[in-house]
Design a protein around this motif. Structure first.
Motif, PDB file in Angstrom:
ATOM      1  N   THR B 285      35.882 -21.350  40.574  1.00 50.20           N
ATOM      2  CA  THR B 285      36.020 -20.030  41.344  1.00 50.20           C
ATOM      3  C   THR B 285      34.874 -19.403  41.929  1.00 50.20           C
ATOM      4  O   THR B 285      35.186 -18.756  42.937  1.00 50.20           O
ATOM      5  CB  THR B 285      37.226 -19.416  40.342  1.00 50.20           C
ATOM      6  OG1 THR B 285      36.368 -19.394  38.955  1.00 50.20           O
ATOM      7  CG2 THR B 285      38.514 -19.650  40.240  1.00 50.20           C
ATOM      8  N   ALA B 286      33.921 -19.303  40.966  1.00 48.05           N
ATOM      9  CA  ALA B 286      32.589 -18.656  41.259  1.00 48.05           C
ATOM     10  C   ALA B 286      32.234 -19.173  42.587  1.00 48.05           C
ATOM     11  O   ALA B 286      31.751 -18.450  43.591  1.00 48.05           O
ATOM     12  CB  ALA B 286      31.816 -18.764  40.457  1.00 48.05           C
ATOM     13  N   ALA B 287      32.061 -20.384  42.923  1.00 44.83           N
ATOM     14  CA  ALA B 287      31.766 -21.300  43.920  1.00 44.83           C
ATOM     15  C   ALA B 287      32.461 -20.757  45.109  1.00 44.83           C
ATOM     16  O   ALA B 287      32.121 -20.592  46.243  1.00 44.83           O
ATOM     17  CB  ALA B 287      31.418 -22.532  43.632  1.00 44.83           C
ATOM     18  N   LEU B 288      33.749 -20.876  44.759  1.00 47.14           N
ATOM     19  CA  LEU B 288      34.733 -20.476  46.014  1.00 47.14           C
ATOM     20  C   LEU B 288      34.594 -19.118  46.352  1.00 47.14           C
ATOM     21  O   LEU B 288      34.725 -18.932  47.504  1.00 47.14           O
ATOM     22  CB  LEU B 288      36.425 -20.677  45.338  1.00 47.14           C
ATOM     23  CG  LEU B 288      36.874 -22.302  45.559  1.00 47.14           C
ATOM     24  CD1 LEU B 288      38.170 -22.274  44.759  1.00 47.14           C
ATOM     25  CD2 LEU B 288      36.788 -22.861  46.817  1.00 47.14           C
ATOM     26  N   ALA B 289      34.267 -18.145  45.540  1.00 45.09           N
ATOM     27  CA  ALA B 289      34.033 -16.943  45.999  1.00 45.09           C
ATOM     28  C   ALA B 289      32.715 -16.548  46.692  1.00 45.09           C
ATOM     29  O   ALA B 289      32.495 -15.914  47.952  1.00 45.09           O
ATOM     30  CB  ALA B 289      33.731 -15.883  44.711  1.00 45.09           C
ATOM     31  N   ARG B 290      31.628 -17.577  46.437  1.00 41.67           N
ATOM     32  CA  ARG B 290      30.748 -17.545  47.340  1.00 41.67           C
ATOM     33  C   ARG B 290      30.898 -18.218  48.543  1.00 41.67           C
ATOM     34  O   ARG B 290      30.471 -17.646  49.565  1.00 41.67           O
ATOM     35  CB  ARG B 290      29.652 -18.518  46.599  1.00 41.67           C
ATOM     36  CG  ARG B 290      28.787 -17.809  45.436  1.00 41.67           C
ATOM     37  CD  ARG B 290      27.294 -18.520  45.688  1.00 41.67           C
ATOM     38  NE  ARG B 290      27.545 -19.796  44.898  1.00 41.67           N
ATOM     39  CZ  ARG B 290      27.847 -20.068  43.485  1.00 41.67           C
ATOM     40  NH1 ARG B 290      27.663 -19.115  42.557  1.00 41.67           N
ATOM     41  NH2 ARG B 290      27.976 -21.388  43.267  1.00 41.67           N
ATOM     42  N   LEU B 291      31.654 -19.182  48.766  1.00 38.35           N
ATOM     43  CA  LEU B 291      32.129 -19.767  50.133  1.00 38.35           C
ATOM     44  C   LEU B 291      32.760 -18.707  50.795  1.00 38.35           C
ATOM     45  O   LEU B 291      32.648 -18.550  52.161  1.00 38.35           O
ATOM     46  CB  LEU B 291      32.821 -20.971  49.820  1.00 38.35           C
ATOM     47  CG  LEU B 291      33.096 -21.846  51.045  1.00 38.35           C
ATOM     48  CD1 LEU B 291      31.803 -22.455  51.530  1.00 38.35           C
ATOM     49  CD2 LEU B 291      34.107 -23.033  50.747  1.00 38.35           C
ATOM     50  N   ALA B 292      33.655 -17.836  50.296  1.00 38.50           N
ATOM     51  CA  ALA B 292      34.384 -16.952  51.031  1.00 38.50           C
ATOM     52  C   ALA B 292      33.635 -15.882  51.541  1.00 38.50           C
ATOM     53  O   ALA B 292      33.653 -15.252  52.548  1.00 38.50           O
ATOM     54  CB  ALA B 292      35.510 -16.203  49.877  1.00 38.50           C
TER      55      ALA B 292
END
Lengths: 593, 577
Positions: B285-292
């Motif tokens: 989820t943290a990586a997805l947030a970074r991608l966002a």
């Protein structure tokens, strides 16, 4: 916010670290270790972290026992019991980590307080000493940087204490299980450390260079965007683009140089974690055959290397390398704001002046050794109770003269006397109470109107406030705000003119005997200005007005003109005759309509 | 304008190399426990030979190479992409000119040029990292299933509990930060206020009190900070309870497998590693947030790149006197009309005073007339050529500007005065321009004359204006625009400057925004602007009979002797430290 940007020279090639940047670690160490309280907290943090590493210390041993005497010996229950014991140590570790938060939080909050106190104190004093508003963007970043320090420091403390003890525990557990492996593991770990020291040093140098470049990029880009209108109007877009492109490329190159060293460091750590593993595998047949190792012990040793040492080493270098360096750099930068400069003027204690006549005798002042003097052997006498208006072409140095009169700026030659006493020998606090200078930019702080008005006369009651407000004729304005206890918010809530009214009433209420208005009415309309100047003229003491409109000169008892560093004082009519410069000034002022 | 190329492509060759590493990395990370397990089992069976060891060495080397490569390439591709995007952004901003400045605040543009580009530049590393770690985690889970399906099922039961717990704790911690942020903001505001009032504080001798006022929120900040750590501590403790349970249960099942022969001892070692890899699923989820965040940054960059630059053509100017015509010019800003239906003809070589109340549209008129901003409707012609049809550099050579608050760029004073793509050779023209602007004395007073570094300057608003005039005066422009360019000089100096400029700019068309009647009286024509319309274009004397015209001069008080001290606006123009 854009920052106010001082231009810098464009140089080719990567920039070296500026000589004045202190070693990054020093300020951080001082911040953490200077206070006994902090040392105690660090000790408690270390103790809890050591306890937190117990699971790592036991992990391999327990795996070995669980296998050899449990699962491999066909005693599944014993194996489960040992694993249950391992689970219990894991819980103990979690509890210890939880407790480690307490000293860490205390330490981090205290450091943040200390940083904020130091930097606010330091930069406000420095700004006051220089008398000029610094680049507020850069200074206000102080608060966000202190916050960043708080986050980095907490992360660093937690991960550093955890991983350092975990790595130590893994090595210790391994040695306990298989002392033979020490022959390989210890030299590898030692040589890794020996390799990492110079690598980290180089990394730091490059990282700091890249930070400097990053600052330069921000500075130059801000300056360019701020000046966009002028760049386009000057037909200089290619020039500006070239200038900036050089800085941007240098920045990218400096970052790539950091990455190269980072990559090398990663390689060295991987080596440190993996060579012992290979050695274990290679020596395994001999150890097993000789009966030195059981199956469980081999797996336990591998567990220490794979799940203990490798992740810990990786996290350790990551935290010291990245978090620690960023933190150290930030703290050094904040420390630059923290120093309290020595007061520019010698603060002789005690002496007060017997009278309030102001005398300038042979005063010379200039900004730099080669610049033309603003004041050149200027003389002026302002007797107590006088009302004078100071005029002169723009940029001639009227505000500087106001600073000199108030004792805020020291002349390079000559004397300023108050009641016959040299200003330099007067008690600073007494002088500040006695001479009030109201600058063009009005300072109204968030608080009630009463707090703002009584700023210089804390004991003023409502009746006294009423009298001042009546005298200045700003009753309607005060009522419009909602009375004395209305909250006047920060900038933006009031117009410039309204803010000036508040600062004027504040000084009117103050105990000051000599009031200097440095274009302090420039944002109010001419009628209000006249009313205010007349009120101040009726007030006890001396009034010096730096004229924003020529009408100020007509109201004064005497007019002083500053021209070519000299002062000439006379009544308006006389000065018109005597000084062509004054006649010119008045003529143009009128001509302008 | 072609479609703004994506942030991914901007990372170039480094990005492609990084993608390759991103493919190899999960393979190495997943193979490592397996080959280790094989080697351990071989050693236990006393048949550890080259065939069992070679894969271990190969995988170890591959894994190390991937780690090194990733470390280097992630940074390099990010830097490369940021550089490409920043260059593209700046080139576009220069093409947009004032149009861009009108649409976005300078602070916003700065943050888009620096922060958003560097955020967008993380797209490639974040995407590669996300894919690699997703592949590793899923691979780890599959490996658990392969070793013993029970292990995989166990993980599938425990992981959602863990994930839900993490999310719940995260929201609680986040709530604790809001209060803290608000207090920090309060302190910061007080600090900036005090810094702006530094002259008053200095004159009042109240520095100590101000320090205390700024720091007053500190105790509350500290209390709020402690609340935050307490929340964090609880969060850490609760996750700390769940992790060991999963770990021990998985180990117990694997141990049982060893006992029954379902799992080899080497596989028991591998299970520990694979469990760690599979746990990585929880941090996706943290990586997805970074991608966002990277995508949001990319949008902020794209927004600017999509703004159309003002029209430009390829025509050059014919020889001409600099006659200027506005036809039906209409400009609006933020939906509000600023200029409406302006038609005006200025003969070449004439001096036109632009007169009007503040906010009437005078500055906008000068910006449109000189081509700094294109009109929303209508045309501006210089010697018969529409400005939009001119080559951009041709247009900029033809018009010179001096502003009320000039900004200076360059290293030294000389550099700042000669600032142009085609600077003048030699000093004669600059020296003459300085004399014509009554600025020679200012330079003489500087510590090192024209070689003085800009950051060493302490100048008043009036002095800066005169240097700004000098910067415009050496150019061979056929149209010169003076937008309140002498407002901070006293009237005597202004008269001196005007006389000198009359000599130096004889035959050049001049537009002068004027607040003083004397300036209007000296001009050939007065363009009287009233609420965005051209009320009249006539000589001053002819207009004087109109009381509304006379009122236009009376509104603001005479000279505003300018930002002589510490006005923030002047800080960026060369008065620093």
């Amino acid at each position: 916010m854009t920052t106010a940007l001082a231009p810098r020279g464009r140089r080719k090639g990567p920039r070296r670290r500026p000589a004045n940047r202190p070693k990054t670690g020093r300020h951080l160490a001082r911040l953490l270790l200077a206070e006994p309280r902090h040392r105690g907290a660090l000790a408690r943090l270390a103790a809890w972290s050591a306890l937190g590493a117990v699971p790592v210390l036991l992990s391999g041993q327990l795996v070995a026992v669980a296998l050899d005497r449990g699962f491999l010996a066909g005693d599944g229950l014993f194996g489960l019991a040992v694993l249950g014991g391992y689970g219990a140590t894991l819980l103990l570790g979690a509890l210890a980590t939880r407790q480690a938060f307490v000293p860490m939080a205390g330490l981090v909050e205290s450091v943040r307080d200390q940083l904020l106190r130091g930097t606010v104190h330091g930069s406000l004093h420095a700004a006051v000493a220089s008398g000029r508003t610094p680049d507020t963007g850069a200074v206000s970043r102080i608060t966000s940087q202190s916050e960043r320090v708080r986050q980095l420091l907490s992360a660093l403390l937690l991960s550093l204490s955890t991983t350092a003890f975990a790595a130590g525990a893994a090595v210790a557990g391994l040695l306990g299980l298989a002392p033979v492996l020490a022959l390989i593991t210890l030299p590898v770990v030692a040589s890794t450390a020996a390799l990492l020291v110079p690598l980290s040093r180089r990394w730091r140098t490059r990282y700091e260079a890249s930070l400097t470049m990053e600052e330069l990029v921000a500075e130059e880009t801000g300056r360019t965007l701020d000046g966009m209108r002028d760049i386009v109007a000057c037909a200089a877009t290619r020039r500006a683009e070239d200038d900036l492109d050089g800085v941007l490329s240098d920045h990218a190159a400096s970052g790539a140089a950091v990455a190269t060293v980072s990559g090398m460091r990663v390689g060295v750590i991987a080596l440190a974690a993996r060579v012992p593993l290979l050695a274990l595998l290679l020596s395994a047949p001999a150890l097993l055959a000789g009966g030195t190792f059981s199956t469980g012990e081999l797996l336990g040793a591998a567990t220490y290397l794979v799940s203990g040492l490798e992740p810990a080493l990786r996290a350790l270098v990551q935290s010291i390398g990245n978090l620690g360096l960023e933190l150290g750099t930030l703290v050094s930068r904040l420390a630059a704001h923290g120093g309290t400069p020595a007061p520019a003027t010698a603060a002789a204690a005690g002496a007060t002046a017997p009278g309030h006549d102001v005398l300038l005798a042979g005063v010379t002042f200039r900004y730099g050794p080669h610049s033309q003097p603003v004041l050149s052997a200027a003389d002026l006498a302002i007797p107590d109770g006088d009302h004078v208006t100071l005029v002169g072409p723009s940029g001639v140095g009227k505000s500087t003269l106001a600073d000199v009169l108030a004792g805020l700026t020291l002349p390079e030659a000559g004397e300023v006397r108050l009641g016959g006493v040299d200003l330099r020998t007067l008690d600073r606090a007494w002088l500040r109470r006695t001479v009030a200078l109201v600058p063009q930019e009005a300072y109204v702080f968030a608080g009630t109107l009463r707090e703002n008005l009584a700023y210089l006369a804390p004991d003023a009651d409502t009746a006294r406030l009423d009298r001042a407000v009546d005298a200045l004729g700003i009753g309607a304005f005060v009522r419009g705000l909602g009375g004395y206890d209305a909250h006047v918010a920060g900038p933006g809530a009031l117009s410039q003119g309204q803010r000036q009214l508040i600062t004027l009433a504040r000084v009117y209420l103050s105990p000051a005997r000599i009031v200097i208005l440095d274009e302090a009415t420039c944002h109010v309309d001419p009628e209000t200005e006249a009313r205010i100047e007349n009120a101040f003229a009726r007030r006890d003491g001396t009034l010096v007005v730096i004229a924003h409109r020529i009408s100020s000169a007509l109201r004064a008892r005497r007019v002083v003109i500053l021209q070519d560093g000299r002062l000439e004082a006379a009544r308006h009519e006389d000065l018109l005759r005597r000084s062509p410069a004054y006649a010119d000034l008045v003529g143009h002022w009128h001509g302008a309509g | 304008m072609t479609r703004a190329p994506g942030a991914l492509r901007a990372s170039g060759g480094h990005g492609a190399a990084l993608a390759l590493v991103g493919l190899a990395d999960p393979v190495a990370r997943l193979a490592l426990p397996a080959v280790l397990a094989g080697a351990v089992d071989a050693a236990l069976a006393d048949r550890l030979d080259a065939a069992a060891l070679t894969p271990v060495v190969i995988v170890l080397v591959l894994a190390t190479a991937c780690e090194i490569g990733r470390e280097i390439l992630e940074t390099r591709s990010r830097l490369r992409a940021a550089l490409v995007l920043r260059r593209r952004m700046l080139r576009h901003l220069f093409a947009l000119g004032l149009t861009g400045q009108r649409r976005w605040e300078t602070g916003d543009l700065l943050s888009r040029t620096l922060e958003a580009t560097s955020g967008a530049a993380t797209t490639a590393p974040v995407l590669v990292g996300l894919c690699a770690s997703l592949a590793t985690s899923l691979g780890g889970l599959v490996a658990l299933f392969v070793i013993d399906p029970r292990l995989g099922l166990l993980f599938l039961v425990g992981a959602p509990v863990m994930w839900w717990l993490l999310r719940w704790l995260l929201t609680r911690v986040r709530r604790a930060t809001t209060d803290y942020q608000r207090l920090l903001e309060l302190l910061s505001t007080r600090f900036v206020d005090a810094l702006r009032g530094v002259r008053t504080i200095r004159a009042s001798g109240t520095t100590g009190r101000e320090v205390e006022r700024v720091l007053a929120p500190l105790p509350r900040l500290r209390a709020s900070g402690h609340e935050f750590w307490a929340a964090q501590r609880r969060a850490g403790w609760q996750t700390g309870l769940v992790m060991p349970v999963i770990q021990v249960v998985v180990l117990a099942v694997a141990g049982h497998g060893v006992m029954t022969g379902r799992v080899t001892p080497g596989e028991l070692l591998a299970v520990q590693s694979y469990l760690g890899r599979a746990m990585g699923l929880l941090s996706q989820t943290a990586a997805l947030a970074r991608l966002a965040r990277a995508r949001a940054s990319t949008e902020r960059v794209r927004d600017v790149l999509a703004a159309p630059p003002p029209p430009a053509g390829d025509r050059t100017l014919p020889a001409g006197p600099g006659s200027l015509s506005l036809r039906g010019v209409h400009v609006s800003r933020a939906g509000r009309p600023v200029l409406t239906g302006i038609d005006m003809d200025v003969p070449g070589g004439a001096t036109v005073a632009i007169v009007g109340a503040s906010g009437a549209g005078k500055t906008t008129l000068t910006e449109v007339a000189g081509g700094l901003v294109p009109p929303d409707a209508g045309t501006v012609l210089l010697d018969g050529v529409p400005l939009g049809a001119l080559r951009r550099d041709e247009l900029r050579r033809a018009v010179a500007y001096a502003f009320e608050h000039p900004r200076f760029l360059g290293r030294t004073v000389r550099d700042a005065l000669a600032y142009a793509d085609e600077p003048p050779d030699g000093l004669q023209r600059i020296d003459a321009a300085l004399r014509d602007s009554a600025a020679a004395g200012i330079v003489a007073r500087m510590p090192r004359g024209l070689r003085t570094r800009l950051n060493r300057l302490r100048l008043s608003g009036g002095e800066l204006q005169r240097l700004g005039l000098a910067r415009a005066a050496w150019r061979d422009a056929r149209l010169v625009v003076l937008d309140d360019a002498t407002s901070s000089t006293d009237t005597a100096t202004e008269a001196e400057i005007n006389a000198a400029l009359d000599r130096a700019m004889a035959g050049v068309t001049r537009l002068i925004v004027a607040h003083r009647a004397a300036t209007a009286a000296r001009a050939d024509l007065v363009a009287w602007i009233d609420a965005g319309t051209l009320r009249a274009l006539a000589p001053h004397e002819r207009l004087l009979d109109d009381p509304a015209y006379r009122a236009a001069f009376r509104a603001p008080a005479a000279p505003s002797p300018g930002a002589a001290h510490g006005a923030p606006a002047a800080a960026g123009t060369g008065r620093t430290r």
